[in-house]
Write a protein that holds these residues in place. Structure first.
Motif, PDB file in Angstrom:
ATOM      1  N   PHE A 166      34.027  20.892  -2.259  1.00 20.08           N
ATOM      2  CA  PHE A 166      35.596  20.813  -1.811  1.00 20.08           C
ATOM      3  C   PHE A 166      35.552  19.175  -1.982  1.00 20.08           C
ATOM      4  N   GLN A 167      37.039  19.211  -1.740  1.00 20.91           N
ATOM      5  CA  GLN A 167      37.691  17.662  -1.352  1.00 20.91           C
ATOM      6  C   GLN A 167      37.323  17.691   0.115  1.00 20.91           C
ATOM      7  N   LYS A 168      36.706  16.703   0.629  1.00 21.42           N
ATOM      8  CA  LYS A 168      36.078  16.396   1.803  1.00 21.42           C
ATOM      9  C   LYS A 168      37.100  15.607   2.689  1.00 21.42           C
ATOM     10  N   ILE A 169      37.649  16.000   3.603  1.00 19.88           N
ATOM     11  CA  ILE A 169      38.602  14.963   4.644  1.00 19.88           C
ATOM     12  C   ILE A 169      37.943  15.255   6.127  1.00 19.88           C
ATOM     13  N   MET A 170      37.629  13.906   6.609  1.00 21.33           N
ATOM     14  CA  MET A 170      37.305  13.922   8.108  1.00 21.33           C
ATOM     15  C   MET A 170      38.128  13.160   8.805  1.00 21.33           C
ATOM     16  N   VAL A 171      38.539  13.914   9.916  1.00 25.40           N
ATOM     17  CA  VAL A 171      39.645  13.404  10.921  1.00 25.40           C
ATOM     18  C   VAL A 171      38.818  12.943  11.991  1.00 25.40           C
ATOM     19  N   ILE A 172      38.557  11.767  12.432  1.00 25.40           N
ATOM     20  CA  ILE A 172      37.737  11.388  13.376  1.00 25.40           C
ATOM     21  C   ILE A 172      38.672  11.111  14.584  1.00 25.40           C
ATOM     22  N   HIS A 173      38.249  10.790  15.898  1.00 28.66           N
ATOM     23  CA  HIS A 173      39.176  10.791  17.079  1.00 28.66           C
ATOM     24  C   HIS A 173      38.568   9.529  17.989  1.00 28.66           C
ATOM     25  N   CYS A 174      39.339   8.490  17.523  1.00 27.06           N
ATOM     26  CA  CYS A 174      38.766   7.182  18.386  1.00 27.06           C
ATOM     27  C   CYS A 174      39.960   6.464  18.864  1.00 27.06           C
ATOM     28  N   ASN A 175      40.033   6.191  20.169  1.00 25.63           N
ATOM     29  CA  ASN A 175      41.305   5.891  20.956  1.00 25.63           C
ATOM     30  C   ASN A 175      41.036   4.253  21.294  1.00 25.63           C
ATOM     31  N   HIS A 176      39.874   3.731  21.083  1.00 23.47           N
ATOM     32  CA  HIS A 176      39.837   2.237  21.603  1.00 23.47           C
ATOM     33  C   HIS A 176      38.645   1.850  20.521  1.00 23.47           C
ATOM     34  N   ALA A 177      38.983   0.427  20.153  1.00 22.22           N
ATOM     35  CA  ALA A 177      38.038  -0.310  19.463  1.00 22.22           C
ATOM     36  C   ALA A 177      36.509  -0.530  19.969  1.00 22.22           C
ATOM     37  N   ASN A 178      36.416  -0.408  21.360  1.00 20.31           N
ATOM     38  CA  ASN A 178      34.959  -0.204  21.827  1.00 20.31           C
ATOM     39  C   ASN A 178      34.411   0.795  21.750  1.00 20.31           C
ATOM     40  N   GLU A 179      34.766   1.748  21.169  1.00 20.69           N
ATOM     41  CA  GLU A 179      34.042   2.933  20.824  1.00 20.69           C
ATOM     42  C   GLU A 179      33.367   2.777  19.501  1.00 20.69           C
TER      43      GLU A 179
ATOM     44  N   PHE B  96      27.432   6.991  23.786  1.00 23.51           N
ATOM     45  CA  PHE B  96      28.922   6.940  24.302  1.00 23.51           C
ATOM     46  C   PHE B  96      28.928   5.965  25.602  1.00 23.51           C
ATOM     47  N   LEU B  97      28.109   6.627  26.615  1.00 23.06           N
ATOM     48  CA  LEU B  97      28.045   6.009  27.696  1.00 23.06           C
ATOM     49  C   LEU B  97      27.509   4.419  27.635  1.00 23.06           C
ATOM     50  N   ASP B  98      26.473   4.225  26.728  1.00 23.42           N
ATOM     51  CA  ASP B  98      25.956   2.796  26.613  1.00 23.42           C
ATOM     52  C   ASP B  98      27.034   1.817  26.237  1.00 23.42           C
TER      53      ASP B  98
ATOM     54  N   VAL C 284      29.038  -1.716  32.709  1.00 29.20           N
ATOM     55  CA  VAL C 284      28.523  -1.541  33.855  1.00 29.20           C
ATOM     56  C   VAL C 284      29.405  -2.175  35.188  1.00 29.20           C
ATOM     57  N   GLY C 285      29.839  -1.366  35.937  1.00 23.89           N
ATOM     58  CA  GLY C 285      30.559  -1.837  37.334  1.00 23.89           C
ATOM     59  C   GLY C 285      31.987  -2.126  37.098  1.00 23.89           C
ATOM     60  N   ASN C 286      32.480  -1.416  35.727  1.00 20.99           N
ATOM     61  CA  ASN C 286      33.719  -1.568  35.598  1.00 20.99           C
ATOM     62  C   ASN C 286      34.309  -0.201  35.878  1.00 20.99           C
ATOM     63  N   PRO C 287      35.329   0.199  36.796  1.00 26.14           N
ATOM     64  CA  PRO C 287      35.929   1.388  37.068  1.00 26.14           C
ATOM     65  C   PRO C 287      37.145   1.441  35.988  1.00 26.14           C
ATOM     66  N   ASP C 288      37.515   0.353  35.591  1.00 25.65           N
ATOM     67  CA  ASP C 288      38.534   0.671  34.473  1.00 25.65           C
ATOM     68  C   ASP C 288      38.287   0.262  33.045  1.00 25.65           C
ATOM     69  N   ASP C 289      37.047   0.558  32.694  1.00 26.19           N
ATOM     70  CA  ASP C 289      36.640   0.717  31.313  1.00 26.19           C
ATOM     71  C   ASP C 289      37.314   1.361  30.525  1.00 26.19           C
ATOM     72  N   PRO C 290      37.863   1.174  29.351  1.00 23.35           N
ATOM     73  CA  PRO C 290      38.623   2.180  28.803  1.00 23.35           C
ATOM     74  C   PRO C 290      38.010   3.392  28.142  1.00 23.35           C
ATOM     75  N   LEU C 291      36.707   3.197  27.942  1.00 23.20           N
ATOM     76  CA  LEU C 291      35.630   4.415  27.522  1.00 23.20           C
ATOM     77  C   LEU C 291      35.403   5.369  28.684  1.00 23.20           C
ATOM     78  N   LEU C 292      35.360   4.687  29.867  1.00 23.36           N
ATOM     79  CA  LEU C 292      34.910   5.555  31.098  1.00 23.36           C
ATOM     80  C   LEU C 292      36.197   6.642  31.478  1.00 23.36           C
ATOM     81  N   LYS C 293      37.494   5.737  31.397  1.00 20.91           N
ATOM     82  CA  LYS C 293      38.669   6.349  31.880  1.00 20.91           C
ATOM     83  C   LYS C 293      39.021   7.620  31.043  1.00 20.91           C
ATOM     84  N   GLN C 294      38.478   7.567  29.826  1.00 22.77           N
ATOM     85  CA  GLN C 294      38.851   9.220  29.104  1.00 22.77           C
ATOM     86  C   GLN C 294      37.910  10.106  29.476  1.00 22.77           C
ATOM     87  N   VAL C 295      36.771   9.767  30.243  1.00 23.39           N
ATOM     88  CA  VAL C 295      35.884  10.987  30.793  1.00 23.39           C
ATOM     89  C   VAL C 295      35.697  11.041  31.968  1.00 23.39           C
TER      90      VAL C 295
END
Length: 338
Positions: free
Chosen positions: A220-233, A60-62, A66-77
């Motif tokens: 079982f019928q299988k359902i997976m609910v993933i959690h993704c907030n931004h396309a860059n993920e 995920f870090l990758d 780099v160098g962007n403090p406003d990166d939308p993935l970084l701001k989540q963590v």
């Protein structure tokens, strides 16, 4: 012994890869900043880090810039000083889950389905997590400890679906996960098994051949609910693993949280929905923030959320627009606003 334990060397290697990423995850603010070539700032929160630790897996870090403090993935963590603010109506247990426990590890909020808190471990520490103050001290760690919850489920034929939550259920080792699934299969009135997870996004290699075999084998019928907030993920490795889940017969849904400065613009949400659909994932919920202590700086008001959904409808087919919803304690279902 699990019927899946006679596995090839390649399957064992698959398991070691994702567990290796869990072990090598970034666990300190200074390390996170160093890897992204960012300088210390008064806005960053050393005190917040002590209260709720940093945990960021390298895949995920990758994907962060780099160098962007406003990166939308970084701001989540990224721990920030705003987490230390004491805000009215922000509490430790915003969903009043304490009142929903039936047995250790077993909650029931809605009719016909129950939720298992399978583990305290997670794929990543999201700074807005509604369970960041949750006590996992009573969470079962073995099949024997799960027996009271299994007996409770077996005693109620109205329950048709079990939801694996956490932490993140896919952080469980394969053997423990399989044992729990096979134990639930013996309860004949159960029909559906649902996973709430970030692992396919955070560490795609978790979706390896052994897990896919389990999905194909279970009744079982299988359902997976993933959690993704931004396309860059979502990169190519994530997409390939999501498609593998789909091919294994798993229904894929996504839930996002509406987060200030991360995904509170219409084009950001439209791009996310399109990326999810490319991966055979149906946009499901856009959640209003759960008001847990430390998360107030992420909150977007309800009016803006409803406005965003309306704007999305003008750009996407109906199946590409998530429901804007909030879980309100005591209500018989999630409250859908738009």
């Amino acid at each position: 012994m699990s019927i899946l334990t006679s596995q090839s060397e390649s399957v064992r290697a698959d398991s070691q890869i994702w567990r290796g990423y869990m072990k090598s995850a970034v666990r300190r603010l200074d390390d996170l900043l160093h890897r992204l070539e960012l300088s210390e700032s008064p806005e960053f929160g050393a005190l917040a880090e002590k209260k709720f630790g940093v945990f960021v897996p390298l895949p995920f870090l990758d994907r962060m810039e780099v160098g962007n403090p406003d990166d939308p993935l970084l701001k989540q963590v990224l721990p920030v000083r705003d987490e230390d603010l004491k805000l009215e109506n922000f509490v430790d247990d915003p969903l009043d889950e304490e009142s929903a426990f039936l047995k250790p590890g077993l909650l029931q909020k809605y009719k016909g389905r129950v939720l298992l808190i399978t583990t305290s471990a997670c794929a990543i520490h999201c700074r807005y997590c509604f369970r960041r103050e949750f006590s996992y001290s009573q969470t079962p760690v073995s099949l024997k400890q799960w027996q009271p919850a299994l007996d409770q489920i077996a005693s109620d034929p109205s329950i048709e679906e079990v939801i694996f939550s956490g932490g993140d259920p896919l952080t469980m080792i394969d053997e423990r996960l399989e044992d729990l699934v096979f134990a639930l299969e013996k309860i004949r009135h159960l029909k559906k098994l649902r996973f709430h997870t970030r692992l396919p996004i955070m560490i795609p290699s978790r979706i390896h051949s052994r897990f896919l075999s389990l999905m194909q084998m279970t009744r079982f019928q299988k359902i997976m609910v993933i959690h993704c907030n931004h396309a860059n993920e979502i990169d190519e490795s994530v997409q390939s693993r999501l498609k593998a889940l789909k091919n294994a017969g798993v229904m894929l849904l996504n839930q996002s949280v509406l987060l200030k400065g991360i995904n509170d613009q219409v084009q950001t949400l439209v791009k996310l929905s399109k990326r999810l659909l490319d991966c055979d994932v149906l946009p499901y919920y856009l959640h209003q923030l759960d008001r847990v202590h430390g998360s107030g700086h992420f909150e977007v008001d309800r009016q803006r959320g409803e406005e965003l959904i309306g704007l999305m409808r003008s750009e996407l087919p109906g199946y590409g627009v998530p429901k804007f919803a909030k879980e309100i304690p005591g209500e018989p279902s999630k409250t859908v606003w738009a």
